[in-house]
Design a protein around this motif. Structure first.
Motif, PDB file in Angstrom:
ATOM      1  N   ALA A 190       0.796  -1.105  -0.045  1.00 60.18           N
ATOM      2  CA  ALA A 190      -0.102   0.114   0.034  1.00 60.18           C
ATOM      3  C   ALA A 190       0.735   1.252   0.111  1.00 60.18           C
ATOM      4  N   LEU A 191       1.860   1.367   0.928  1.00 60.83           N
ATOM      5  CA  LEU A 191       2.868   2.458   1.103  1.00 60.83           C
ATOM      6  C   LEU A 191       3.562   2.665  -0.637  1.00 60.83           C
ATOM      7  N   THR A 192       4.118   1.735  -1.005  1.00 59.90           N
ATOM      8  CA  THR A 192       4.836   1.679  -2.323  1.00 59.90           C
ATOM      9  C   THR A 192       4.022   2.388  -3.353  1.00 59.90           C
ATOM     10  N   GLY A 193       2.742   1.585  -3.546  1.00 65.17           N
ATOM     11  CA  GLY A 193       1.744   2.040  -4.223  1.00 65.17           C
ATOM     12  C   GLY A 193       1.442   3.500  -4.364  1.00 65.17           C
ATOM     13  N   TRP A 194       1.052   3.903  -3.017  1.00 66.35           N
ATOM     14  CA  TRP A 194       0.603   5.318  -2.780  1.00 66.35           C
ATOM     15  C   TRP A 194       1.854   6.364  -3.130  1.00 66.35           C
ATOM     16  N   LEU A 195       3.074   6.062  -2.677  1.00 63.25           N
ATOM     17  CA  LEU A 195       3.918   6.875  -2.754  1.00 63.25           C
ATOM     18  C   LEU A 195       4.518   7.101  -4.246  1.00 63.25           C
ATOM     19  N   THR A 196       4.495   6.023  -4.755  1.00 61.91           N
ATOM     20  CA  THR A 196       5.099   6.030  -6.172  1.00 61.91           C
ATOM     21  C   THR A 196       3.863   6.085  -7.316  1.00 61.91           C
ATOM     22  N   GLY A 197       2.720   5.484  -7.017  1.00 65.31           N
ATOM     23  CA  GLY A 197       1.890   5.783  -7.999  1.00 65.31           C
ATOM     24  C   GLY A 197       2.012   4.409  -9.084  1.00 65.31           C
ATOM     25  N   VAL A 198       2.887   3.493  -8.646  1.00 63.16           N
ATOM     26  CA  VAL A 198       2.981   2.533  -9.455  1.00 63.16           C
ATOM     27  C   VAL A 198       2.767   1.180  -8.896  1.00 63.16           C
ATOM     28  N   GLN A 199       2.084   0.213  -9.402  1.00 65.32           N
ATOM     29  CA  GLN A 199       2.075  -1.271  -9.127  1.00 65.32           C
ATOM     30  C   GLN A 199       2.614  -2.169 -10.114  1.00 65.32           C
ATOM     31  N   ALA A 200       3.592  -2.761  -9.431  1.00 66.86           N
ATOM     32  CA  ALA A 200       3.986  -3.938 -10.601  1.00 66.86           C
ATOM     33  C   ALA A 200       3.662  -5.127 -10.463  1.00 66.86           C
ATOM     34  N   LEU A 201       3.399  -5.780 -11.716  1.00 69.21           N
ATOM     35  CA  LEU A 201       2.820  -7.283 -11.547  1.00 69.21           C
ATOM     36  C   LEU A 201       3.899  -8.126 -10.706  1.00 69.21           C
ATOM     37  N   TRP A 202       5.083  -8.014 -11.106  1.00 62.04           N
ATOM     38  CA  TRP A 202       5.859  -8.737 -10.230  1.00 62.04           C
ATOM     39  C   TRP A 202       5.877  -8.762  -8.594  1.00 62.04           C
ATOM     40  N   PHE A 203       5.444  -7.760  -8.336  1.00 66.66           N
ATOM     41  CA  PHE A 203       5.306  -7.708  -6.777  1.00 66.66           C
ATOM     42  C   PHE A 203       4.236  -8.584  -6.136  1.00 66.66           C
ATOM     43  N   GLY A 204       3.234  -8.906  -7.060  1.00 74.28           N
ATOM     44  CA  GLY A 204       2.211  -9.984  -6.715  1.00 74.28           C
ATOM     45  C   GLY A 204       3.023 -11.325  -6.525  1.00 74.28           C
ATOM     46  N   MET A 205       4.003 -11.837  -7.702  1.00 73.14           N
ATOM     47  CA  MET A 205       4.897 -13.091  -7.554  1.00 73.14           C
ATOM     48  C   MET A 205       5.748 -12.921  -6.501  1.00 73.14           C
ATOM     49  N   PHE A 206       6.368 -11.800  -6.146  1.00 78.41           N
ATOM     50  CA  PHE A 206       7.147 -11.403  -4.759  1.00 78.41           C
ATOM     51  C   PHE A 206       6.502 -11.840  -3.566  1.00 78.41           C
TER      52      PHE A 206
ATOM     53  N   SER B 219      -7.049  -6.705  -8.439  1.00 80.88           N
ATOM     54  CA  SER B 219      -7.002  -7.790  -7.345  1.00 80.88           C
ATOM     55  C   SER B 219      -6.891  -9.167  -7.626  1.00 80.88           C
ATOM     56  N   LEU B 220      -7.791  -9.565  -8.629  1.00 82.17           N
ATOM     57  CA  LEU B 220      -7.662 -10.913  -9.092  1.00 82.17           C
ATOM     58  C   LEU B 220      -6.553 -11.218  -9.757  1.00 82.17           C
ATOM     59  N   VAL B 221      -6.022 -10.082 -10.759  1.00 79.69           N
ATOM     60  CA  VAL B 221      -4.618 -10.444 -11.332  1.00 79.69           C
ATOM     61  C   VAL B 221      -3.720 -10.456 -10.444  1.00 79.69           C
ATOM     62  N   PHE B 222      -3.235  -9.626  -9.521  1.00 83.78           N
ATOM     63  CA  PHE B 222      -2.197  -9.692  -8.431  1.00 83.78           C
ATOM     64  C   PHE B 222      -2.618 -10.918  -7.457  1.00 83.78           C
ATOM     65  N   GLY B 223      -3.729 -11.394  -7.244  1.00 82.95           N
ATOM     66  CA  GLY B 223      -4.039 -12.499  -6.517  1.00 82.95           C
ATOM     67  C   GLY B 223      -3.739 -13.658  -7.143  1.00 82.95           C
ATOM     68  N   THR B 224      -4.056 -13.778  -8.470  1.00 86.67           N
ATOM     69  CA  THR B 224      -3.332 -15.031  -9.341  1.00 86.67           C
ATOM     70  C   THR B 224      -2.109 -15.464  -9.320  1.00 86.67           C
ATOM     71  N   VAL B 225      -1.377 -14.150  -9.822  1.00 83.20           N
ATOM     72  CA  VAL B 225       0.235 -14.161  -9.674  1.00 83.20           C
ATOM     73  C   VAL B 225       0.608 -14.552  -8.224  1.00 83.20           C
ATOM     74  N   GLY B 226       0.166 -13.908  -7.391  1.00 78.57           N
ATOM     75  CA  GLY B 226       0.747 -14.269  -5.926  1.00 78.57           C
ATOM     76  C   GLY B 226       0.562 -15.748  -5.684  1.00 78.57           C
ATOM     77  N   LEU B 227      -0.710 -16.365  -5.986  1.00 75.29           N
ATOM     78  CA  LEU B 227      -0.886 -17.864  -5.760  1.00 75.29           C
ATOM     79  C   LEU B 227       0.300 -18.422  -6.676  1.00 75.29           C
ATOM     80  N   LEU B 228       0.472 -18.373  -7.770  1.00 74.17           N
ATOM     81  CA  LEU B 228       1.098 -18.852  -8.705  1.00 74.17           C
ATOM     82  C   LEU B 228       2.862 -18.917  -8.264  1.00 74.17           C
ATOM     83  N   GLY B 229       2.980 -17.588  -7.499  1.00 76.83           N
ATOM     84  CA  GLY B 229       4.487 -17.409  -6.868  1.00 76.83           C
ATOM     85  C   GLY B 229       4.807 -18.229  -5.724  1.00 76.83           C
ATOM     86  N   GLY B 230       3.626 -18.308  -4.980  1.00 77.35           N
ATOM     87  CA  GLY B 230       3.791 -19.117  -3.649  1.00 77.35           C
ATOM     88  C   GLY B 230       3.356 -20.444  -3.649  1.00 77.35           C
ATOM     89  N   PHE B 231       3.232 -21.294  -4.851  1.00 77.09           N
ATOM     90  CA  PHE B 231       2.595 -22.380  -5.136  1.00 77.09           C
ATOM     91  C   PHE B 231       3.867 -23.597  -5.094  1.00 77.09           C
TER      92      PHE B 231
END
Length: 161
Positions: free
Chosen positions: A47-63, A137-149
């Motif tokens: 939340a803080l990174t997205g708010w301060l930079t205005g950017v959300q990277a898809l790789w962060f979901g994987m991380f 949220s759906l995209v980040f959730g899917t990528v996050g699950l794949l990263g941690g599976f």
């Protein structure tokens, strides 16, 4: 390197089941604590990174998924489907929490976290929006699950040398 000695006397350096007797080495309670702590910390960072930079990277979901699953496997020393469910649930919950906090920050509604009315309808509406209406949220959730599976898989005996 962390070493766990099983009741049979085997010294295990990789989480999961004992290399000799096959007894489970992990602690589900520690897994829940590790998953909750890592997901909460990453949600705040998200939340803080997205708010301060205005950017959300898809790789962060994987991380996010890799970090939560890594915390579960490292601190609980467990592997298997139960530990995968714990890490996956915490990953999804953390991503939804991070997206909700980011939405509240971006719309200047962070004060709704402290609402005294119960149920807190402003906060519930923000969570509902993050889960239902925010496609990212759906995209980040899917990528996050794949990263941690990967926590479900027991390590290969060659890894425990």
């Amino acid at each position: 390197m962390k070493v766990v000695v099983c009741a049979c006397g085997a010294r295990n350096v990789v989480g999961g089941d004992c290399i000799i007797c096959g007894a489970p080495l992990g602690s589900p309670a520690v897994a829940v604590a590790a998953a909750a702590a890592s997901a909460l910390g990453l949600a705040l960072l998200w939340a803080l990174t997205g708010w301060l930079t205005g950017v959300q990277a898809l790789w962060f979901g994987m991380f996010f998924g890799v970090a939560v699953s890594g915390a579960v496997a490292h601190f609980s020393f467990g592997r298997g489907w139960l530990y995968q469910a714990i890490s996956s649930g915490a990953t999804l919950g953390g991503i939804v929490l991070g997206e909700t906090l980011l939405l509240l920050l971006l719309h200047g509604r962070l004060g709704s976290l402290l609402g005294l009315e119960q149920p807190n309808l402003g906060l519930l509406e923000a969570v509902r929006f993050a889960v239902v209406d925010d496609a990212w949220s759906l995209v980040f959730g899917t990528v996050g699950l794949l990263g941690g599976f990967w926590v479900w898989k027991q390590p290969d005996p060659a890894e425990d040398a």
